[in-house]
Design a protein around this motif. Structure first.
Motif, PDB file in Angstrom:
ATOM      1  N   PRO A  51       0.830  -1.203   0.000  1.00 28.03           N
ATOM      2  CA  PRO A  51       0.000   0.000   0.000  1.00 28.03           C
ATOM      3  C   PRO A  51       0.867   1.256   0.000  1.00 28.03           C
ATOM      4  CG  PRO A  51      -0.228  -1.224   2.082  1.00 28.03           C
ATOM      5  CD  PRO A  51       0.804  -1.926   1.263  1.00 28.03           C
ATOM      6  N   TYR A  52       0.464   2.204  -0.813  1.00 26.96           N
ATOM      7  CA  TYR A  52       1.216   3.442  -0.873  1.00 26.96           C
ATOM      8  C   TYR A  52       0.255   4.595  -1.143  1.00 26.96           C
ATOM      9  CZ  TYR A  52       0.570   3.181  -5.885  1.00 26.96           C
ATOM     10  OH  TYR A  52       0.001   3.114  -7.123  1.00 26.96           O
ATOM     11  N   GLU A  53       0.713   5.766  -0.824  1.00 26.91           N
ATOM     12  CA  GLU A  53      -0.087   6.964  -1.073  1.00 26.91           C
ATOM     13  C   GLU A  53       0.833   8.057  -1.593  1.00 26.91           C
ATOM     14  OE1 GLU A  53      -2.845  10.193   1.404  1.00 26.91           O
ATOM     15  OE2 GLU A  53      -1.831   8.561   2.426  1.00 26.91           O
ATOM     16  N   ILE A  54       0.528   8.568  -2.775  1.00 26.43           N
ATOM     17  CA  ILE A  54       1.329   9.670  -3.312  1.00 26.43           C
ATOM     18  C   ILE A  54       0.880  10.957  -2.633  1.00 26.43           C
ATOM     19  CG2 ILE A  54       1.935  10.991  -5.376  1.00 26.43           C
ATOM     20  CD1 ILE A  54       1.520   8.481  -7.030  1.00 26.43           C
TER      21      ILE A  54
ATOM     22  N   TRP B  92       3.802   6.741 -20.178  1.00 26.79           N
ATOM     23  CA  TRP B  92       4.425   6.532 -18.866  1.00 26.79           C
ATOM     24  C   TRP B  92       5.310   7.730 -18.554  1.00 26.79           C
ATOM     25  CZ3 TRP B  92       5.053   1.868 -15.634  1.00 26.79           C
ATOM     26  CH2 TRP B  92       4.107   0.881 -15.936  1.00 26.79           C
ATOM     27  N   LYS B  93       5.205   8.212 -17.320  1.00 25.41           N
ATOM     28  CA  LYS B  93       5.993   9.371 -16.910  1.00 25.41           C
ATOM     29  C   LYS B  93       7.000   8.992 -15.832  1.00 25.41           C
ATOM     30  CE  LYS B  93       2.334  12.736 -17.793  1.00 25.41           C
ATOM     31  NZ  LYS B  93       1.302  13.587 -17.167  1.00 25.41           N
ATOM     32  N   LYS B  94       8.186   9.552 -15.928  1.00 26.88           N
ATOM     33  CA  LYS B  94       9.164   9.384 -14.867  1.00 26.88           C
ATOM     34  C   LYS B  94       8.991  10.579 -13.934  1.00 26.88           C
ATOM     35  CE  LYS B  94      12.722   6.957 -16.401  1.00 26.88           C
ATOM     36  NZ  LYS B  94      14.010   6.651 -17.054  1.00 26.88           N
ATOM     37  N   GLU B  95       8.648  10.292 -12.688  1.00 26.39           N
ATOM     38  CA  GLU B  95       8.243  11.349 -11.765  1.00 26.39           C
ATOM     39  C   GLU B  95       9.033  11.319 -10.468  1.00 26.39           C
ATOM     40  OE1 GLU B  95       3.468  11.146 -12.959  1.00 26.39           O
ATOM     41  OE2 GLU B  95       4.141  10.792 -10.909  1.00 26.39           O
ATOM     42  N   LEU B  96       9.186  12.495  -9.892  1.00 28.71           N
ATOM     43  CA  LEU B  96       9.681  12.612  -8.520  1.00 28.71           C
ATOM     44  C   LEU B  96       8.473  12.920  -7.648  1.00 28.71           C
ATOM     45  CD1 LEU B  96      12.088  12.685  -6.534  1.00 28.71           C
ATOM     46  CD2 LEU B  96      12.268  15.143  -7.000  1.00 28.71           C
ATOM     47  N   ASN B  97       8.176  11.986  -6.736  1.00 32.71           N
ATOM     48  CA  ASN B  97       7.020  12.131  -5.859  1.00 32.71           C
ATOM     49  C   ASN B  97       7.444  12.021  -4.404  1.00 32.71           C
ATOM     50  OD1 ASN B  97       4.633  12.049  -7.752  1.00 32.71           O
ATOM     51  ND2 ASN B  97       5.597  10.116  -8.330  1.00 32.71           N
ATOM     52  N   LEU B  98       6.573  12.456  -3.542  1.00 32.68           N
ATOM     53  CA  LEU B  98       6.722  12.229  -2.112  1.00 32.68           C
ATOM     54  C   LEU B  98       5.677  11.167  -1.779  1.00 32.68           C
ATOM     55  CD1 LEU B  98       8.376  13.319   0.274  1.00 32.68           C
ATOM     56  CD2 LEU B  98       6.595  15.036   0.624  1.00 32.68           C
ATOM     57  N   ILE B  99       6.146   9.968  -1.403  1.00 36.49           N
ATOM     58  CA  ILE B  99       5.250   8.818  -1.243  1.00 36.49           C
ATOM     59  C   ILE B  99       5.362   8.209   0.142  1.00 36.49           C
ATOM     60  CG2 ILE B  99       4.743   6.457  -2.070  1.00 36.49           C
ATOM     61  CD1 ILE B  99       5.600   7.259  -4.803  1.00 36.49           C
TER      62      ILE B  99
ATOM     63  N   TYR C  76      10.925  10.664  -0.626  1.00 34.60           N
ATOM     64  CA  TYR C  76      10.972  11.014  -2.034  1.00 34.60           C
ATOM     65  C   TYR C  76      11.185   9.742  -2.836  1.00 34.60           C
ATOM     66  CZ  TYR C  76      11.129  15.849  -0.599  1.00 34.60           C
ATOM     67  OH  TYR C  76      10.815  17.059  -0.045  1.00 34.60           O
ATOM     68  N   ASP C  77      10.693   9.734  -4.040  1.00 31.03           N
ATOM     69  CA  ASP C  77      10.675   8.519  -4.844  1.00 31.03           C
ATOM     70  C   ASP C  77      10.754   8.886  -6.325  1.00 31.03           C
ATOM     71  OD1 ASP C  77       9.592   5.428  -4.666  1.00 31.03           O
ATOM     72  OD2 ASP C  77       8.904   6.454  -6.467  1.00 31.03           O
ATOM     73  N   LEU C  78      11.731   8.296  -7.012  1.00 32.77           N
ATOM     74  CA  LEU C  78      11.931   8.562  -8.445  1.00 32.77           C
ATOM     75  C   LEU C  78      11.662   7.283  -9.215  1.00 32.77           C
ATOM     76  CD1 LEU C  78      13.034  10.721 -10.495  1.00 32.77           C
ATOM     77  CD2 LEU C  78      15.285   9.717 -10.123  1.00 32.77           C
ATOM     78  N   ARG C  79      10.603   7.259 -10.034  1.00 32.36           N
ATOM     79  CA  ARG C  79      10.271   6.067 -10.818  1.00 32.36           C
ATOM     80  C   ARG C  79       9.295   6.410 -11.929  1.00 32.36           C
ATOM     81  NH1 ARG C  79       9.199   1.760  -7.749  1.00 32.36           N
ATOM     82  NH2 ARG C  79       9.898   2.831  -5.879  1.00 32.36           N
ATOM     83  N   SER C  80       9.049   5.416 -12.807  1.00 34.42           N
ATOM     84  CA  SER C  80       8.082   5.563 -13.903  1.00 34.42           C
ATOM     85  C   SER C  80       6.702   5.151 -13.436  1.00 34.42           C
ATOM     86  CB  SER C  80       8.474   4.677 -15.083  1.00 34.42           C
ATOM     87  OG  SER C  80       9.730   5.024 -15.569  1.00 34.42           O
TER      88      SER C  80
ATOM     89  N   GLU D  66      -1.719   3.681 -12.074  1.00 37.81           N
ATOM     90  CA  GLU D  66      -2.124   2.365 -11.584  1.00 37.81           C
ATOM     91  C   GLU D  66      -0.930   1.410 -11.512  1.00 37.81           C
ATOM     92  OE1 GLU D  66      -5.223   0.793 -10.657  1.00 37.81           O
ATOM     93  OE2 GLU D  66      -5.606   2.908 -10.251  1.00 37.81           O
ATOM     94  N   ARG D  67       0.006   1.583 -12.438  1.00 36.86           N
ATOM     95  CA  ARG D  67       1.167   0.696 -12.463  1.00 36.86           C
ATOM     96  C   ARG D  67       2.447   1.496 -12.319  1.00 36.86           C
ATOM     97  NH1 ARG D  67       0.571  -2.171 -17.912  1.00 36.86           N
ATOM     98  NH2 ARG D  67      -0.512  -0.233 -18.355  1.00 36.86           N
ATOM     99  N   MET D  68       3.434   0.881 -11.653  1.00 36.60           N
ATOM    100  CA  MET D  68       4.703   1.572 -11.451  1.00 36.60           C
ATOM    101  C   MET D  68       5.856   0.736 -11.973  1.00 36.60           C
ATOM    102  SD  MET D  68       5.335   1.055  -7.345  1.00 36.60           S
ATOM    103  CE  MET D  68       3.705   1.548  -6.815  1.00 36.60           C
ATOM    104  N   GLY D  69       6.909   1.410 -12.390  1.00 41.63           N
ATOM    105  CA  GLY D  69       8.140   0.730 -12.770  1.00 41.63           C
ATOM    106  C   GLY D  69       9.077   0.674 -11.582  1.00 41.63           C
TER     107      GLY D  69
END
Lengths: 73, 73
Positions: free
Chosen positions: B5-8, B22-29, B38-42, B48-51
């Protein structure tokens, strides 16, 4: 992941090290003999084992740099 | 990975988008209800889906920013 041949062409730098000596590094890596890409991930002290990570193009690093320079870190 | 479980909490920004959206994003998760990192991924267009990716602390982002600002990109 260890079955994918790779070659670390350049270690740009290390951004952290944990208690077990694993380092989070930005490297320039050639995967499967292809053109090298930037790569951000954790590595064991001897570079034998790797954690999950992301590969990044120079353009993505430019965009990331712009993002980071706009953040209040 | 989709079982964790995660929450952006915050999308800091997007550093690239591929042809499939698909976007490569920097998020706080927040992962598993823990303190957000902080989290860097596609991510797929609908999130719905993450790389694969890396989680990063604020201190690691500061070090990364310093590295990037020293690079000739």
């Amino acid at each position: 992941m260890s079955s994918t041949p790779y070659e670390i062409r350049q270690t740009v730098g290390t951004i952290s090290e944990n208690a077990k000596g694993w380092k989070k590094e930005l490297n320039l890596i050639s995967w499967n003999g292809r053109e090298p890409k930037y790569d951000l991930r954790s590595w064991s002290p001897d570079h034998e084992r790797m954690g999950k990570g992301v590969t990044l193009t120079a353009e993505e690093l430019r965009q990331l740099r712009e993002l980071l320079n706009g953040m209040d870190l």
